[in-house]
Design a protein around this motif. Structure first.
Motif, PDB file in Angstrom:
ATOM      1  N   PRO A  50       0.878  -1.282   0.140  1.00 39.89           N
ATOM      2  CA  PRO A  50      -0.119  -0.038   0.013  1.00 39.89           C
ATOM      3  C   PRO A  50       0.810   1.312  -0.124  1.00 39.89           C
ATOM      4  CG  PRO A  50      -0.782  -1.437   1.600  1.00 39.89           C
ATOM      5  CD  PRO A  50       0.365  -2.084   0.901  1.00 39.89           C
ATOM      6  N   MET A  51       2.158   1.100   0.576  1.00 40.73           N
ATOM      7  CA  MET A  51       2.977   2.421   0.452  1.00 40.73           C
ATOM      8  C   MET A  51       3.250   2.969  -1.040  1.00 40.73           C
ATOM      9  SD  MET A  51       6.751   2.714   1.870  1.00 40.73           S
ATOM     10  CE  MET A  51       7.878   4.167   1.726  1.00 40.73           C
ATOM     11  N   TYR A  52       3.105   2.162  -1.957  1.00 40.77           N
ATOM     12  CA  TYR A  52       2.988   2.699  -3.369  1.00 40.77           C
ATOM     13  C   TYR A  52       1.906   2.829  -4.025  1.00 40.77           C
ATOM     14  CZ  TYR A  52       7.506   0.550  -1.933  1.00 40.77           C
ATOM     15  OH  TYR A  52       8.592   0.260  -1.219  1.00 40.77           O
ATOM     16  N   ALA A  53       0.890   3.447  -3.255  1.00 37.87           N
ATOM     17  CA  ALA A  53      -0.442   3.602  -3.859  1.00 37.87           C
ATOM     18  C   ALA A  53      -0.465   5.013  -4.748  1.00 37.87           C
ATOM     19  CB  ALA A  53      -1.492   4.068  -2.977  1.00 37.87           C
ATOM     20  N   VAL A  54       0.630   5.605  -4.756  1.00 37.58           N
ATOM     21  CA  VAL A  54       0.653   6.745  -5.552  1.00 37.58           C
ATOM     22  C   VAL A  54       2.061   6.775  -6.637  1.00 37.58           C
ATOM     23  CG1 VAL A  54       1.262   9.337  -5.562  1.00 37.58           C
ATOM     24  CG2 VAL A  54      -0.105   8.562  -3.492  1.00 37.58           C
ATOM     25  N   ARG A  55       3.159   6.645  -5.935  1.00 39.03           N
ATOM     26  CA  ARG A  55       4.340   6.240  -6.905  1.00 39.03           C
ATOM     27  C   ARG A  55       4.340   4.564  -6.830  1.00 39.03           C
ATOM     28  NH1 ARG A  55       9.140   3.428  -7.379  1.00 39.03           N
ATOM     29  NH2 ARG A  55       9.747   3.944  -5.310  1.00 39.03           N
ATOM     30  N   ARG A  56       3.937   4.140  -7.996  1.00 41.15           N
ATOM     31  CA  ARG A  56       4.080   2.774  -8.055  1.00 41.15           C
ATOM     32  C   ARG A  56       5.409   2.209  -8.443  1.00 41.15           C
ATOM     33  NH1 ARG A  56       0.074  -0.247  -6.851  1.00 41.15           N
ATOM     34  NH2 ARG A  56       0.153  -1.653  -8.587  1.00 41.15           N
ATOM     35  N   ARG A 154      20.284 -15.315   9.305  1.00 42.74           N
ATOM     36  CA  ARG A 154      19.192 -16.147   8.454  1.00 42.74           C
ATOM     37  C   ARG A 154      17.625 -15.861   8.984  1.00 42.74           C
ATOM     38  NH1 ARG A 154      21.713 -21.114  10.405  1.00 42.74           N
ATOM     39  NH2 ARG A 154      20.799 -20.777  12.420  1.00 42.74           N
ATOM     40  N   GLN A 155      17.345 -15.453  10.485  1.00 42.68           N
ATOM     41  CA  GLN A 155      16.180 -15.332  10.659  1.00 42.68           C
ATOM     42  C   GLN A 155      15.579 -13.895   9.900  1.00 42.68           C
ATOM     43  OE1 GLN A 155      13.933 -16.958  12.528  1.00 42.68           O
ATOM     44  NE2 GLN A 155      12.431 -15.675  11.540  1.00 42.68           N
ATOM     45  N   MET A 156      16.337 -12.967   9.827  1.00 41.28           N
ATOM     46  CA  MET A 156      15.969 -11.956   9.042  1.00 41.28           C
ATOM     47  C   MET A 156      15.475 -12.344   7.447  1.00 41.28           C
ATOM     48  SD  MET A 156      15.097  -8.932   9.188  1.00 41.28           S
ATOM     49  CE  MET A 156      15.364  -7.197   8.091  1.00 41.28           C
ATOM     50  N   ALA A 157      16.414 -13.245   7.073  1.00 45.78           N
ATOM     51  CA  ALA A 157      16.080 -13.481   5.767  1.00 45.78           C
ATOM     52  C   ALA A 157      14.598 -14.196   5.474  1.00 45.78           C
ATOM     53  CB  ALA A 157      17.161 -14.621   5.171  1.00 45.78           C
ATOM     54  N   ARG A 158      14.409 -15.029   6.482  1.00 46.16           N
ATOM     55  CA  ARG A 158      13.068 -15.642   6.533  1.00 46.16           C
ATOM     56  C   ARG A 158      11.987 -14.771   6.810  1.00 46.16           C
ATOM     57  NH1 ARG A 158      15.124 -20.442  10.866  1.00 46.16           N
ATOM     58  NH2 ARG A 158      16.141 -21.633   9.078  1.00 46.16           N
ATOM     59  N   ASP A 159      12.369 -13.560   7.482  1.00 48.29           N
ATOM     60  CA  ASP A 159      11.039 -12.705   7.721  1.00 48.29           C
ATOM     61  C   ASP A 159      10.861 -11.769   6.447  1.00 48.29           C
ATOM     62  OD1 ASP A 159      11.196 -13.279  10.405  1.00 48.29           O
ATOM     63  OD2 ASP A 159      12.398 -11.991  11.240  1.00 48.29           O
ATOM     64  N   LEU A 160      12.000 -11.176   5.968  1.00 47.21           N
ATOM     65  CA  LEU A 160      11.894 -10.779   4.545  1.00 47.21           C
ATOM     66  C   LEU A 160      11.152 -11.609   3.544  1.00 47.21           C
ATOM     67  CD1 LEU A 160      15.494  -9.172   4.186  1.00 47.21           C
ATOM     68  CD2 LEU A 160      13.268  -8.004   4.607  1.00 47.21           C
ATOM     69  N   LEU A 161      11.077 -12.874   3.430  1.00 48.10           N
ATOM     70  CA  LEU A 161      10.579 -13.678   2.490  1.00 48.10           C
ATOM     71  C   LEU A 161       9.170 -13.509   2.825  1.00 48.10           C
ATOM     72  CD1 LEU A 161      13.213 -16.617   2.271  1.00 48.10           C
ATOM     73  CD2 LEU A 161      12.308 -15.120   0.444  1.00 48.10           C
ATOM     74  N   GLU A 162       8.662 -13.772   4.129  1.00 50.13           N
ATOM     75  CA  GLU A 162       7.502 -13.810   4.536  1.00 50.13           C
ATOM     76  C   GLU A 162       6.992 -12.530   4.080  1.00 50.13           C
ATOM     77  OE1 GLU A 162       4.735 -14.460   8.548  1.00 50.13           O
ATOM     78  OE2 GLU A 162       6.880 -14.751   8.738  1.00 50.13           O
ATOM     79  N   ALA A 163       7.191 -11.472   4.207  1.00 52.65           N
ATOM     80  CA  ALA A 163       6.760 -10.113   4.155  1.00 52.65           C
ATOM     81  C   ALA A 163       6.665  -9.756   2.757  1.00 52.65           C
ATOM     82  CB  ALA A 163       7.808  -9.053   4.706  1.00 52.65           C
ATOM     83  N   THR A 164       7.385 -10.342   1.886  1.00 55.52           N
ATOM     84  CA  THR A 164       6.755 -10.374   0.268  1.00 55.52           C
ATOM     85  C   THR A 164       6.377 -11.381  -0.201  1.00 55.52           C
ATOM     86  OG1 THR A 164       9.570 -10.905  -0.065  1.00 55.52           O
ATOM     87  CG2 THR A 164       8.753  -8.549   0.297  1.00 55.52           C
ATOM     88  N   ALA A 165       5.791 -12.189   0.593  1.00 57.05           N
ATOM     89  CA  ALA A 165       5.116 -13.324  -0.124  1.00 57.05           C
ATOM     90  C   ALA A 165       4.017 -12.960  -0.987  1.00 57.05           C
ATOM     91  CB  ALA A 165       4.861 -14.305   1.026  1.00 57.05           C
ATOM     92  N   LYS A 166       3.241 -12.194  -0.670  1.00 56.12           N
ATOM     93  CA  LYS A 166       2.060 -11.665  -1.198  1.00 56.12           C
ATOM     94  C   LYS A 166       1.966 -10.135  -1.933  1.00 56.12           C
ATOM     95  CE  LYS A 166      -0.629 -14.607   2.112  1.00 56.12           C
ATOM     96  NZ  LYS A 166      -1.963 -14.584   2.831  1.00 56.12           N
ATOM     97  N   ALA A 167       2.868  -9.364  -1.328  1.00 54.40           N
ATOM     98  CA  ALA A 167       2.851  -7.968  -2.269  1.00 54.40           C
ATOM     99  C   ALA A 167       4.529  -7.694  -2.314  1.00 54.40           C
ATOM    100  CB  ALA A 167       2.252  -7.199  -1.361  1.00 54.40           C
ATOM    101  N   ASN A 168       4.653  -6.988  -3.526  1.00 54.63           N
ATOM    102  CA  ASN A 168       5.849  -6.474  -3.763  1.00 54.63           C
ATOM    103  C   ASN A 168       6.031  -5.109  -3.126  1.00 54.63           C
ATOM    104  OD1 ASN A 168       6.840  -8.646  -5.479  1.00 54.63           O
ATOM    105  ND2 ASN A 168       5.523  -7.692  -7.064  1.00 54.63           N
ATOM    106  N   GLU A 215      12.701   7.117 -11.725  1.00 54.65           N
ATOM    107  CA  GLU A 215      12.479   8.361 -11.698  1.00 54.65           C
ATOM    108  C   GLU A 215      11.457   8.842 -12.753  1.00 54.65           C
ATOM    109  OE1 GLU A 215      14.456  11.733 -11.170  1.00 54.65           O
ATOM    110  OE2 GLU A 215      14.808   9.859  -9.414  1.00 54.65           O
ATOM    111  N   ALA A 216      10.998   7.932 -13.692  1.00 50.93           N
ATOM    112  CA  ALA A 216       9.966   8.203 -14.492  1.00 50.93           C
ATOM    113  C   ALA A 216       8.531   7.898 -13.871  1.00 50.93           C
ATOM    114  CB  ALA A 216       9.920   7.264 -15.940  1.00 50.93           C
ATOM    115  N   GLU A 217       8.590   7.025 -12.938  1.00 54.49           N
ATOM    116  CA  GLU A 217       7.455   6.643 -12.081  1.00 54.49           C
ATOM    117  C   GLU A 217       7.312   7.792 -11.159  1.00 54.49           C
ATOM    118  OE1 GLU A 217       5.214   4.722 -12.083  1.00 54.49           O
ATOM    119  OE2 GLU A 217       5.901   3.048 -13.718  1.00 54.49           O
ATOM    120  N   TRP A 218       8.222   8.522 -10.485  1.00 54.39           N
ATOM    121  CA  TRP A 218       8.172   9.769  -9.619  1.00 54.39           C
ATOM    122  C   TRP A 218       7.658  10.834 -10.420  1.00 54.39           C
ATOM    123  CZ3 TRP A 218       8.973  10.626  -4.657  1.00 54.39           C
ATOM    124  CH2 TRP A 218       9.495   9.703  -3.853  1.00 54.39           C
TER     125      TRP A 218
END
Length: 267
Positions: A50-56, A154-168, A215-218
């Motif tokens: 959702p953070m990228y609702a304006v700047r995709r 190793r745990q941070m890597a797992r957390d990042l994978l989980e955080a991006t499992a459904k949205a980029n 830059e083009a997206e901005w």
């Protein structure tokens, strides 16, 4: 500790560059084939945070995330407690090999260590932890963008994978922007001086592959258009800035531009 390097199949010049860099510091690396936005035009159709609702996010930014996810997946499954990720345009300090040869120097509570500098002002804790060879680790307290070189637990890597499992999301936002829970709730260190920097800042031979699209997206989002702020808003912003400066000063934090340890050995 594995050193993973992201490299697109269509970028043999960058592979030659990073191969020479690792040879120069006496460290081996594993090449990870990057996700190429040119081969996956439908990447922009995937859900975005959702953070990228304006700047995709641009296709290249999404592809960059998937490239880093490939590295996170390897670190998450590995037996080693930490793994290092690099992009293929990095220039190393002459002393980089001394730290990348092992992980015993990493602070025990570290989830992430940012190895690079983007040469932009950021905030670090004043307290330092000496890690040897002239380097120190400081807690990072503000955004310091860029994912050219960093170490993950190793745990941070797992957390990042989980955080991006459904949205980029942009990889550097995920790891180094406190607005994201993945970074805001974690212990992130900045290495000072930096161990590496992208070539665009020190050699200007390898231009960024995602800068133009970003830059083009901005521009398309209208975020680059400056608007005249009313006086009340200016006063409110300045008051908040001063209050934050006082709070940060009391918390023993300071603004700094992280320098790069010299790529060339001292004679």
């Amino acid at each position: 500790m594995k050193c993973l390097v992201i490299n697109l199949d269509r970028s043999p010049d960058r592979l030659a560059h990073i191969t020479a860099e690792f040879a120069r510091i006496g460290i081996t690396f594993e090449r990870i084939a990057g996700t190429d936005a040119r081969e996956y035009p439908d990447l922009v159709l995937q859900p975005q945070h959702p953070m990228y609702a304006v700047r995709r996010l641009s296709p290249s930014e999404i592809a960059c995330l998937h490239s880093h996810r490939s590295c996170w997946s390897i670190i998450a499954r590995d037996d080693a407690p930490y793994g290092a990720v690099f992009e293929d345009d990095i220039v190393f300090s002459a002393k980089a090999g001394a730290l990348l040869a092992g992980s015993s120097w990493i602070p025990a509570d570290a989830d992430v260590i940012k190895l690079e500098t983007f040469f932009s002002k950021t905030m670090i804790q004043r307290k330092r932890t000496a890690v040897g060879h002239g380097f120190s680790a400081f807690r990072l307290r503000r955004s310091h963008m860029g994912t050219g070189g960093y170490i993950l637990s190793r745990q941070m890597a797992r957390d990042l994978l989980e955080a991006t499992a459904k949205a980029n999301a942009a990889a550097d936002d995920l790891v180094f922007n406190p607005a994201f829970p993945t970074s805001g709730e974690k212990t992130i260190y900045q290495l000072v001086p930096a161990l590496c920097a992208q070539d665009q800042f020190v050699g200007d031979r390898l231009p960024s592959l995602i800068y133009d699209e970003r830059e083009a997206e901005w521009v398309a989002s209208g975020l680059t258009v400056k608007r005249r702020k009313p006086l009340s808003e200016k006063v409110r912003v300045e008051t908040r800035r001063v209050a934050e400066w006082i709070i940060d000063h009391c918390r023993l934090r300071r603004y700094t531009v992280v320098p790069l340890d010299p790529p060339e050995a001292e004679k």
